[in-house]
Design a protein around this motif. Structure first.
Motif, PDB file in Angstrom:
ATOM      1  N   MET A 140       0.871  -1.071  -0.094  1.00 56.34           N
ATOM      2  CA  MET A 140       0.218  -0.159   0.064  1.00 56.34           C
ATOM      3  C   MET A 140       1.148   1.233   0.100  1.00 56.34           C
ATOM      4  SD  MET A 140      -2.675   1.172   2.884  1.00 56.34           S
ATOM      5  CE  MET A 140      -3.563  -0.365   2.939  1.00 56.34           C
ATOM      6  N   VAL A 141       0.622   2.222  -0.621  1.00 56.82           N
ATOM      7  CA  VAL A 141       1.266   3.559  -0.886  1.00 56.82           C
ATOM      8  C   VAL A 141       0.516   4.612  -0.438  1.00 56.82           C
ATOM      9  CG1 VAL A 141       2.518   5.040  -2.499  1.00 56.82           C
ATOM     10  CG2 VAL A 141       2.581   2.731  -2.906  1.00 56.82           C
ATOM     11  N   LEU A 142       0.939   5.175   0.554  1.00 61.08           N
ATOM     12  CA  LEU A 142       0.258   6.393   1.192  1.00 61.08           C
ATOM     13  C   LEU A 142       1.052   7.726   1.022  1.00 61.08           C
ATOM     14  CD1 LEU A 142      -0.606   4.581   4.512  1.00 61.08           C
ATOM     15  CD2 LEU A 142      -1.792   4.769   2.619  1.00 61.08           C
ATOM     16  N   SER A 143       0.661   8.658   0.491  1.00 58.66           N
ATOM     17  CA  SER A 143       1.538   9.693   0.107  1.00 58.66           C
ATOM     18  C   SER A 143       1.840  10.801   1.218  1.00 58.66           C
ATOM     19  CB  SER A 143       0.691  10.540  -1.080  1.00 58.66           C
ATOM     20  OG  SER A 143      -0.687  10.964  -0.552  1.00 58.66           O
ATOM     21  N   THR A 144       0.980  10.902   2.291  1.00 59.42           N
ATOM     22  CA  THR A 144       1.529  11.750   3.249  1.00 59.42           C
ATOM     23  C   THR A 144       1.387  11.202   4.869  1.00 59.42           C
ATOM     24  OG1 THR A 144      -1.100  12.592   3.571  1.00 59.42           O
ATOM     25  CG2 THR A 144       0.260  13.629   1.748  1.00 59.42           C
ATOM     26  N   LEU A 145       2.071  11.925   5.737  1.00 59.88           N
ATOM     27  CA  LEU A 145       1.916  11.383   7.044  1.00 59.88           C
ATOM     28  C   LEU A 145       0.626  11.462   7.623  1.00 59.88           C
ATOM     29  CD1 LEU A 145       5.320  12.622   8.491  1.00 59.88           C
ATOM     30  CD2 LEU A 145       4.661  10.233   8.007  1.00 59.88           C
ATOM     31  N   ASP A 146      -0.272  12.285   7.116  1.00 58.24           N
ATOM     32  CA  ASP A 146      -1.525  12.348   7.713  1.00 58.24           C
ATOM     33  C   ASP A 146      -2.209  11.098   7.412  1.00 58.24           C
ATOM     34  OD1 ASP A 146      -1.300  14.865   9.055  1.00 58.24           O
ATOM     35  OD2 ASP A 146      -2.347  15.875   7.475  1.00 58.24           O
ATOM     36  N   THR A 147      -1.900  10.846   5.915  1.00 60.24           N
ATOM     37  CA  THR A 147      -2.782   9.696   5.347  1.00 60.24           C
ATOM     38  C   THR A 147      -2.077   8.450   6.084  1.00 60.24           C
ATOM     39  OG1 THR A 147      -2.747  10.864   3.316  1.00 60.24           O
ATOM     40  CG2 THR A 147      -3.303   8.414   3.194  1.00 60.24           C
ATOM     41  N   VAL A 148      -1.021   8.303   6.393  1.00 59.97           N
ATOM     42  CA  VAL A 148      -0.450   7.171   7.104  1.00 59.97           C
ATOM     43  C   VAL A 148      -1.190   7.342   8.626  1.00 59.97           C
ATOM     44  CG1 VAL A 148       1.616   6.555   8.598  1.00 59.97           C
ATOM     45  CG2 VAL A 148       2.034   7.214   5.876  1.00 59.97           C
ATOM     46  N   GLN A 149      -1.266   8.299   9.037  1.00 57.68           N
ATOM     47  CA  GLN A 149      -1.906   8.295  10.590  1.00 57.68           C
ATOM     48  C   GLN A 149      -3.220   7.886  10.371  1.00 57.68           C
ATOM     49  OE1 GLN A 149      -0.839  11.629  12.804  1.00 57.68           O
ATOM     50  NE2 GLN A 149      -2.371  11.257  14.384  1.00 57.68           N
ATOM     51  N   ASP A 150      -3.974   8.397   9.578  1.00 55.96           N
ATOM     52  CA  ASP A 150      -5.514   7.820   9.248  1.00 55.96           C
ATOM     53  C   ASP A 150      -5.484   6.110   8.995  1.00 55.96           C
ATOM     54  OD1 ASP A 150      -6.351  10.527   9.465  1.00 55.96           O
ATOM     55  OD2 ASP A 150      -6.428  10.708   7.532  1.00 55.96           O
ATOM     56  N   GLU A 151      -4.679   5.692   8.341  1.00 57.04           N
ATOM     57  CA  GLU A 151      -4.602   4.382   7.988  1.00 57.04           C
ATOM     58  C   GLU A 151      -4.159   3.648   9.266  1.00 57.04           C
ATOM     59  OE1 GLU A 151      -5.214   0.883   5.977  1.00 57.04           O
ATOM     60  OE2 GLU A 151      -5.662   2.741   5.508  1.00 57.04           O
ATOM     61  N   ALA A 152      -3.303   4.180   9.923  1.00 60.56           N
ATOM     62  CA  ALA A 152      -2.805   3.448  11.485  1.00 60.56           C
ATOM     63  C   ALA A 152      -4.396   3.505  12.380  1.00 60.56           C
ATOM     64  CB  ALA A 152      -1.622   4.161  11.791  1.00 60.56           C
ATOM     65  N   ALA A 153      -4.992   4.403  12.487  1.00 59.68           N
ATOM     66  CA  ALA A 153      -6.231   4.550  13.179  1.00 59.68           C
ATOM     67  C   ALA A 153      -7.130   3.680  12.672  1.00 59.68           C
ATOM     68  CB  ALA A 153      -6.691   6.014  13.141  1.00 59.68           C
ATOM     69  N   ARG A 154      -7.326   3.423  11.595  1.00 56.76           N
ATOM     70  CA  ARG A 154      -8.307   2.316  10.903  1.00 56.76           C
ATOM     71  C   ARG A 154      -7.565   0.903  11.339  1.00 56.76           C
ATOM     72  NH1 ARG A 154      -9.377   6.202   7.060  1.00 56.76           N
ATOM     73  NH2 ARG A 154      -7.462   5.932   5.710  1.00 56.76           N
ATOM     74  N   ALA A 155      -6.329   0.826  10.973  1.00 56.18           N
ATOM     75  CA  ALA A 155      -5.960  -0.760  11.285  1.00 56.18           C
ATOM     76  C   ALA A 155      -5.924  -1.055  12.813  1.00 56.18           C
ATOM     77  CB  ALA A 155      -4.630  -0.717  10.760  1.00 56.18           C
ATOM     78  N   LEU A 156      -5.938  -0.080  13.633  1.00 60.52           N
ATOM     79  CA  LEU A 156      -5.933  -0.379  14.910  1.00 60.52           C
ATOM     80  C   LEU A 156      -7.299  -0.196  15.773  1.00 60.52           C
ATOM     81  CD1 LEU A 156      -2.797   1.472  16.349  1.00 60.52           C
ATOM     82  CD2 LEU A 156      -2.914  -0.878  15.946  1.00 60.52           C
ATOM     83  N   ALA A 157      -8.311  -0.091  14.816  1.00 64.80           N
ATOM     84  CA  ALA A 157      -9.688  -0.340  15.555  1.00 64.80           C
ATOM     85  C   ALA A 157      -9.688  -1.462  16.072  1.00 64.80           C
ATOM     86  CB  ALA A 157     -10.819  -0.252  14.312  1.00 64.80           C
ATOM     87  N   ALA A 158      -9.900  -1.473  17.518  1.00 64.77           N
ATOM     88  CA  ALA A 158      -9.573  -2.731  18.369  1.00 64.77           C
ATOM     89  C   ALA A 158     -11.167  -3.429  18.643  1.00 64.77           C
ATOM     90  CB  ALA A 158      -9.031  -2.409  19.490  1.00 64.77           C
ATOM     91  N   ARG A 159     -11.842  -2.958  17.990  1.00 63.96           N
ATOM     92  CA  ARG A 159     -13.354  -3.652  18.334  1.00 63.96           C
ATOM     93  C   ARG A 159     -13.183  -5.131  18.379  1.00 63.96           C
ATOM     94  NH1 ARG A 159     -18.186  -2.757  14.163  1.00 63.96           N
ATOM     95  NH2 ARG A 159     -16.755  -4.157  13.046  1.00 63.96           N
ATOM     96  N   ASP A 160     -12.709  -5.948  17.373  1.00 60.24           N
ATOM     97  CA  ASP A 160     -12.673  -7.665  17.593  1.00 60.24           C
ATOM     98  C   ASP A 160     -11.663  -8.051  18.556  1.00 60.24           C
ATOM     99  OD1 ASP A 160     -14.297  -7.603  15.371  1.00 60.24           O
ATOM    100  OD2 ASP A 160     -12.695  -7.635  13.876  1.00 60.24           O
ATOM    101  N   GLU A 161     -10.875  -7.053  18.868  1.00 64.50           N
ATOM    102  CA  GLU A 161      -9.879  -7.460  19.933  1.00 64.50           C
ATOM    103  C   GLU A 161     -10.425  -7.172  21.420  1.00 64.50           C
ATOM    104  OE1 GLU A 161      -6.221  -8.958  21.677  1.00 64.50           O
ATOM    105  OE2 GLU A 161      -6.864  -8.914  19.590  1.00 64.50           O
ATOM    106  N   VAL A 162     -11.217  -6.062  21.432  1.00 67.30           N
ATOM    107  CA  VAL A 162     -12.089  -5.998  22.765  1.00 67.30           C
ATOM    108  C   VAL A 162     -13.011  -7.182  22.837  1.00 67.30           C
ATOM    109  CG1 VAL A 162     -13.516  -4.377  23.742  1.00 67.30           C
ATOM    110  CG2 VAL A 162     -11.286  -3.316  22.642  1.00 67.30           C
TER     111      VAL A 162
END
Length: 59
Positions: free
Chosen positions: A1-23
């Motif tokens: 996956m190619v992400l062009s800005t650090l803001d986009t990277v941070q947004d993707e991290a937030a989505r990836a760490l959505a912990a609903r299943d883990e909780v």
């Protein structure tokens, strides 16, 4: 996956760490859970995002 800005990277991290299943999967024993994701480019690490949570059932 190619992400062009650090803001986009941070947004993707937030989505990836959505912990609903883990909780949902925890048994409520009060143990702390740590989740982390790291983004890299050709030169190495760009961003590391960590999320820690605890589920403690009181009744």
């Amino acid at each position: 996956m190619v992400l062009s800005t650090l803001d986009t990277v941070q947004d993707e991290a937030a989505r990836a760490l959505a912990a609903r299943d883990e909780v949902r999967a925890t048994d409520g024993n009060g143990l702390t859970r740590d989740l982390a994701i790291e983004f890299r480019d050709d030169n190495g690490a760009v961003m590391r995002v960590k999320f820690t949570f605890q589920v403690e059932r009181l009744q």
